[in-house]
Design an enzyme around this catalytic site. Structure first.
Site, PDB file in Angstrom:
ATOM      1  N   SER A   1      86.012  54.656   0.653  1.00  0.00           N
ATOM      2  CA  SER A   1      86.291  55.916   0.695  1.00  0.00           C
ATOM      3  C   SER A   1      87.864  56.260   0.128  1.00  0.00           C
ATOM      4  O   SER A   1      88.174  57.564   0.175  1.00  0.00           O
ATOM      5  CB  SER A   1      86.339  56.327   2.078  1.00  0.00           C
ATOM      6  OG  SER A   1      85.291  56.864   2.625  1.00  0.00           O
TER       7      SER A   1
ATOM      8  N   LYS B   1      87.724  59.000  -2.498  1.00  0.00           N
ATOM      9  CA  LYS B   1      88.159  60.358  -2.163  1.00  0.00           C
ATOM     10  C   LYS B   1      89.493  60.923  -2.514  1.00  0.00           C
ATOM     11  O   LYS B   1      89.714  62.020  -2.912  1.00  0.00           O
ATOM     12  CB  LYS B   1      87.933  60.858  -0.664  1.00  0.00           C
ATOM     13  CG  LYS B   1      86.380  60.498  -0.363  1.00  0.00           C
ATOM     14  CD  LYS B   1      86.519  60.921   1.071  1.00  0.00           C
ATOM     15  CE  LYS B   1      84.742  60.792   1.650  1.00  0.00           C
ATOM     16  NZ  LYS B   1      84.297  59.165   1.762  1.00  0.00           N
TER      17      LYS B   1
ATOM     18  N   SER C   1      87.191  61.791   6.531  1.00  0.00           N
ATOM     19  CA  SER C   1      86.322  60.807   5.417  1.00  0.00           C
ATOM     20  C   SER C   1      84.890  61.316   5.073  1.00  0.00           C
ATOM     21  O   SER C   1      83.813  60.837   5.253  1.00  0.00           O
ATOM     22  CB  SER C   1      86.383  59.366   5.732  1.00  0.00           C
ATOM     23  OG  SER C   1      86.368  58.785   4.348  1.00  0.00           O
TER      24      SER C   1
END
Length: 539
Positions: free
Chosen positions: A89, A92, A375
């Site tokens: 993640s 992101k 997340s």
């Protein structure tokens, strides 16, 4: 993207990952510019991190780390910082930075109810009613702005209800046409390349759509029955009728172990539940992904309209933009809800649609805060497609990635420093170097959207995915960083304030560690503590 091109990218990514593994040194290396090195050329920070990583159980995996001064850019520590790692993640960070830079923090989504028909004085709508999505990820019960943790109210379909109420106020009583859920603003490309099949059934792998209701999941609530031997109670919200339920969970005597399973095969609309639930169990809630978000929205919206007394004579169906149509220039596809042939031959009118009702979102930065704090995968994927739709050639994964690559070039990040296949990090084919992440964070700090960007990061010991991490008095509130986690992958990248009061930028990526999650997380947190202790006063 042509299949040969996809395969070529996969081969390249695999080759780069293999090179990373073969070349990865066991001992940390630092640049010649590293400060406070003694006669041996080893800095205190090197010594601290080397001691942390010099453990047999950590020897089977690979570590990539870079730490740099935010103000000067001087590298304070580097280990495999130019090697490619699966970032999970931490992906992101790139998607949300590009969205703030190119779309803007004040951007708002708009969901509309439209028609090309006519509404007469008796409340009869002569034509189809279209529920049109433009990418709003928060048509749900989520409370915004985000405050320490994700909060949901008791009404996950409040946005749809407000649109249905607006139609009643408009005087609509009869619809002599179909209910059409239109998510054609983005291509019908629900999943990212490299996503695991196991993820697709759950909230983490919910399908992507320009028409997203309740994060494209249903909440399955499971509670024991009144007596042992009876089936457990199962309740689904919202729109219980979307899935067919096969419930085989049996209530067992109080004190017995809880053991139950929930399954939905990809492509199916049947939920299977089996196992045991003890009589004294408090119950459980599972968030399960829907199969086709537009189909889900069409059925739910029709139900809401009928509950308000609106009579609907037509069917319900969806309107998608097929991915192939963006290159072959065929018409957008229409399909009846839950399959079948009803309505498939009804052409859309070419008249300019009339907007009967609309719903406007909160500013984009409020959703980006959710994306990074907790997340949220689905919302990150929507941002990627939004980049492609608003700033690129199409609302597709590849369209968004093309825009992202241009943004990263502007940020001074070389194309050989990353390979992305999605916007959330759920794809295991994503690769990025710690140096690229540090460069992104340093670049962001000089941009007009810097403060908004940093406000979306979890804060150590306070909120988001760092609420329960780095909670000691020395580190609480001193670290702003994005977490990342997949099987065998742990990551943490962001900003930290050292004991001397200086701000450093860091990226810590670990891959291929077959250890309990807690062990790897604690090691990463110890590295962050070592970074804070290093106190490079001269920097």
């Amino acid at each position: 993207m042509p299949r040969w091109q996809s395969v070529a990218r996969l081969v390249l990514a695999a080759a780069l990952l293999a090179a990373t593994i073969l070349a990865a040194p066991r001992l940390p290396a630092t640049t010649s510019a590293s400060p406070a090195a003694g006669a041996t050329g080893v800095t205190p920070l090197q010594e601290r991190i080397a001691a942390l990583l010099n453990s047999p159980d950590l020897a089977h995996g690979f570590w990539g780390i870079e730490v740099a001064s935010l103000s000067t850019g001087v590298t304070l520590y580097a280990q495999n910082s130019d090697k490619l790692f699966t970032p999970a993640s931490n992906t992101k960070l790139f998607t949300t930075a590009a969205a703030l830079a190119l779309i803007g923090p004040e951007y708002k989504f708009r969901t509309t109810v439209e028609t090309t028909g006519t509404l007469d004085r008796y409340g009869r709508l002569n034509g189809d009613l279209l529920l049109v999505g433009h990418g709003d990820p928060n048509l749900s019960g989520r409370e915004l702005p985000y405050d320490l943790k994700t909060q949901r109210n008791d009404d996950p379909i409040q946005a749809l209800e407000s649109l249905a109420d607006a139609l009643v106020k408009k005087g609509v009583k009869y619809i002599d046409g179909d209910i059409v859920a239109d998510d054609s603003y983005f291509a019908f490309e629900r999943y990212g390349e490299g996503w695991s099949q196991d993820d697709l059934v759950w909230a983490d792998g919910a399908p992507v759509s320009a028409l997203t209701i309740n994060d494209n999941v249903v909440f399955v609530h499971i509670q024991p029955a009144d007596r042992p031997g009876e089936k457990a109670f199962v309740n689904i919200k919202p729109f219980a009728g979307y899935y067919r339920l096969d419930n085989r969970i049996v209530t067992t005597p109080a004190g017995t172990p809880r053991k139950f399973f929930v399954n939905r095969e990809p492509g199916s609309t049947t939920l299977s539940l089996w196992g045991n639930l003890p009589l004294d169990d408090a119950g459980a809630t599972e968030a399960l992904a829907v199969e086709d978000p537009a189909d889900f929205a069409a059925g739910l919206f029709r139900q809401l309209l009928e509950q308000r007394g609106i009579v609907i004579y037509g069917h319900q169906r969806t309107r998608h933009t097929e991915l192939a149509s963006l290159t072959t220039f065929t018409a957008t596809a229409t399909a009846p809800s839950h399959g079948g042939s009803e309505g498939a031959s009804r052409p859309f009118k070419t008249d300019q649609p009339i907007t009967l009702a609309s719903y406007e979102s909160k500013p984009l930065v409020e959703d980006i805060r959710v994306v990074n704090k907790v997340s949220q995968n689905l919302h990150a994927e929507i941002l990627l497609r939004l980049l492609g739709r608003e700033r690129g050639t199409a609302g597709t994964v590849e369209g968004g990635l093309e825009v992202l690559r241009g943004f990263l070039t502007q940020a001074g990040i070389a194309s050989d420093q990353y390979v992305f296949y999605d916007g959330s990090g759920l794809s295991r084919q994503n690769l990025v170097t710690p140096h690229a992440i540090v460069q992104l964070l340093r670049y962001s700090s000089g941009q007009p959207w810097s403060a908004a960007y940093r406000s979306t990061f979890p804060v150590s010991g306070v909120d988001g995915s760092l609420a329960e991490r780095l909670t000691g008095a020395r580190l609480q509130k001193r670290v702003l960083a994005k977490t990342g986690s997949l099987g065998g992958v742990k990551a943490l990248s962001g900003f930290a304030t050292t004991d001397s009061g200086q701000t450093v930028v860091f990226s810590i990526l670990s891959n291929n560690l077959n250890l309990p999650s807690k062990r790897v997380t604690e090691t990463i947190d110890s590295i962050v503590e070592a970074i804070a202790e290093d106190s490079p006063a001269s920097r």
